[in-house]
Write an enzyme that holds these catalytic residues in place. Sequence first.
Site, PDB file in Angstrom:
ATOM      1  N   CYS A 380       0.828  -1.203   0.000  1.00 23.90           N
ATOM      2  CA  CYS A 380       0.000   0.000   0.000  1.00 23.90           C
ATOM      3  C   CYS A 380       0.867   1.260   0.000  1.00 23.90           C
ATOM      4  O   CYS A 380       1.433   1.621  -1.021  1.00 23.90           O
ATOM      5  CB  CYS A 380      -0.987  -0.049   1.172  1.00 23.90           C
ATOM      6  SG  CYS A 380      -2.416   1.000   0.871  1.00 23.90           S
ATOM      7  N   ARG A 464      -6.792   5.893   0.777  1.00 26.51           N
ATOM      8  CA  ARG A 464      -7.524   7.038   0.221  1.00 26.51           C
ATOM      9  C   ARG A 464      -6.908   7.529  -1.084  1.00 26.51           C
ATOM     10  O   ARG A 464      -7.498   8.324  -1.781  1.00 26.51           O
ATOM     11  CB  ARG A 464      -7.455   8.231   1.185  1.00 26.51           C
ATOM     12  CG  ARG A 464      -8.236   8.040   2.445  1.00 26.51           C
ATOM     13  CD  ARG A 464      -8.434   9.357   3.181  1.00 26.51           C
ATOM     14  NE  ARG A 464      -8.855   9.091   4.547  1.00 26.51           N
ATOM     15  CZ  ARG A 464     -10.092   8.797   4.903  1.00 26.51           C
ATOM     16  NH1 ARG A 464     -11.042   8.764   3.994  1.00 26.51           N
ATOM     17  NH2 ARG A 464     -10.397   8.546   6.165  1.00 26.51           N
ATOM     18  N   HIS A 509      -3.521  -5.150   0.579  1.00 28.80           N
ATOM     19  CA  HIS A 509      -2.876  -5.624   1.815  1.00 28.80           C
ATOM     20  C   HIS A 509      -2.917  -7.150   1.824  1.00 28.80           C
ATOM     21  O   HIS A 509      -3.772  -7.740   2.497  1.00 28.80           O
ATOM     22  CB  HIS A 509      -3.639  -5.103   3.035  1.00 28.80           C
ATOM     23  CG  HIS A 509      -3.424  -3.666   3.329  1.00 28.80           C
ATOM     24  ND1 HIS A 509      -2.504  -3.224   4.249  1.00 28.80           N
ATOM     25  CD2 HIS A 509      -3.991  -2.558   2.808  1.00 28.80           C
ATOM     26  CE1 HIS A 509      -2.530  -1.902   4.293  1.00 28.80           C
ATOM     27  NE2 HIS A 509      -3.427  -1.477   3.431  1.00 28.80           N
ATOM     28  N   GLU A 511      -1.325  -9.186   3.389  1.00 31.27           N
ATOM     29  CA  GLU A 511      -1.122  -9.778   4.723  1.00 31.27           C
ATOM     30  C   GLU A 511      -2.432 -10.215   5.370  1.00 31.27           C
ATOM     31  O   GLU A 511      -2.451 -11.119   6.203  1.00 31.27           O
ATOM     32  CB  GLU A 511      -0.365  -8.801   5.637  1.00 31.27           C
ATOM     33  CG  GLU A 511      -1.112  -7.538   6.081  1.00 31.27           C
ATOM     34  CD  GLU A 511      -1.005  -6.376   5.092  1.00 31.27           C
ATOM     35  OE1 GLU A 511      -0.752  -6.639   3.898  1.00 31.27           O
ATOM     36  OE2 GLU A 511      -1.200  -5.220   5.505  1.00 31.27           O
TER      37      GLU A 511
HETATM   38  N1  GLN Z   1      -1.882   6.633   3.255  1.00 31.84           N
HETATM   39  C1  GLN Z   1      -2.006   5.909   2.053  1.00 31.84           C
HETATM   40  C2  GLN Z   1      -3.399   6.013   1.460  1.00 31.84           C
HETATM   41  O1  GLN Z   1      -4.326   6.332   2.145  1.00 31.84           O
HETATM   42  C3  GLN Z   1      -1.644   4.444   2.243  1.00 31.84           C
HETATM   43  C4  GLN Z   1      -2.579   3.714   3.153  1.00 31.84           C
HETATM   44  C5  GLN Z   1      -2.040   2.370   3.562  1.00 31.84           C
HETATM   45  O2  GLN Z   1      -0.839   2.112   3.520  1.00 31.84           O
HETATM   46  N2  GLN Z   1      -2.908   1.483   4.002  1.00 31.84           N
HETATM   47  O3  GLN Z   1      -3.581   5.769   0.291  1.00 31.84           O
END
Ligand code: GLN
Length: 535
Positions: A380, A464, A509, A511
């Site tokens: 991410c 986001r 993600h 994981e």
């Molecule tokens: N802050 C980043 C976003 O909102 C990544 C979020 C994350 O790593 N889960 O896109």
Amino acid sequence: MTRFIFVIGGVLSGLGKGVVSASVGKLLKARGFSVTAVKIDPYINIDAGTLRPTEHGEVWVTEDGGEIDQDLGNYERFLDINIPKQNNITTGQVYKAVIERERRLEYDGRDVEVIPDIPNEIKARILAAAKDFDFCIVEVGGTTGDIENLVFLHAIRELGREYPAVYLMVTYLPFLRNVGELKTKPTQHAVARLRELGIMPDFVITRAEIPVDGPRKWIISQRCFIDRERVIDDPDVSCIYEVPLLFEKQGLGKKLIEHFGLEDKPFDLSEWSKFVEVLKSSERIVKVGIIGKYVASGASEHADVYISILEAVKHAAASLGARPLIKQIPSQIIERDGTASLAEFDCIIGTPGFGKDGTEGMILTAKYCRENKLPYLGICYGMQIALIEIARNVLGIEGANSIEMHCDPSVAIIDFLEEQRAYMKQLNYGGTMRLGAYPAKLKSGTKIHELYGSEDVSERHRHRYEVNPRFISELEKAGVFFSGVSPDRVLMEFMELKDHPYFVGTQGHPEFKSRPLRPRPLFVGLIKAAIARKD
Ligand code: GLN
């Protein structure tokens, strides 16, 4: 008919009640019963989504988009099932539902009271989650006697009178070094406190630094009015996956089954045992560095802020017969001291994160991995960081960054997901990210496609921001290959670098879908590349 196993804490929190709950569930699941688990969090928050990671640890994301307490991660990993967000109950949810019902006149104009209306709502939620399962484990967060968990204890006391149930209390036995002895008094007090609330524990699980000896078990059984065989030892272990095996050795599975008047069934934990054995004693070591902005906490280190990533690494390594030595690296330290310390690792994981602090250290780390051909998996934020680094240092875009860091929009390599602008204007932060499992299409011929072995994949999401479509073709010219996209081809979900043994990123993600005996492909790819680099 659903049967309940209520897991309650005494003495102090943070003892690993989640692992106890998951382990008990595992023993029943192994015997062929259908099992689910519920976590009660007595805080007012509606969910864990807005909690600070440095205080609360990881936020677990469910398949259906819940942002939940990390204990649900343990349940999913141990039970190998997907658990929906309704299985996390908070005070905030309960009161909100009751108040909304009152506003709709559904209480017919009568007084709405804490007792019975709050426990009734709690019971309804537990029953909805437990429906159609043979067993439902319910873990009550916090410790007995906390003001905020009284209504929850009230609710489970009532459920225990209406359904077959077992109350299992997890307590702590402090080890006093000067007398060389585990002390049982806090356990005695905790059990007495629970009895005052009308609940008599059926089993006591004793958490301690060392195994509990016979005399201590005897004292607990005498003073807490519990059979000696129902005092179950749960000492510190190096591998949490060993806990079900330790419980099984003490006959806990059979004792629970008998308590419910059921016949014990044959079961097979041999694959699980093998998995534990590899993690405990394989001589094939891989050194995995986890770079993150939330590692440091004053003088100490957060153990559970990236918990699912650590567990996913273990699952992947074990599937390759390897034992991971995992070290968390505070990105702020890399920012201060440079990247020389990264040389000791066989691979690096760039972690999820939010906001500016420590970001530059993560960017430096991604650069080091790219330039030194060190295997890298960006998760991410970890992928967004890697793309920003390439934009800056390969494409020469000065000041390239994510709009999240308030950069100039003309160099925002990572930009808002379209629907997010309105939420941000309304300061509407809770539960508004892109959350839960989303499908993606992988391009054949890519490393990632090969690892997943299919074109259609699904991972859970929580973000986001996204790769800014304006920069896609430039990034591709710099050697980035977007190996997976959303089905409408708008969002860049996976990336890899061509001239690198393993430089992979995903907006998802992975994981959250990794299970002990079913590791997730991107972690397996990373550990394989790490092993290849060593050999
Ligand atoms: N802050 C980043 C976003 O909102 C990544 C979020 C994350 O790593 N889960 O896109």
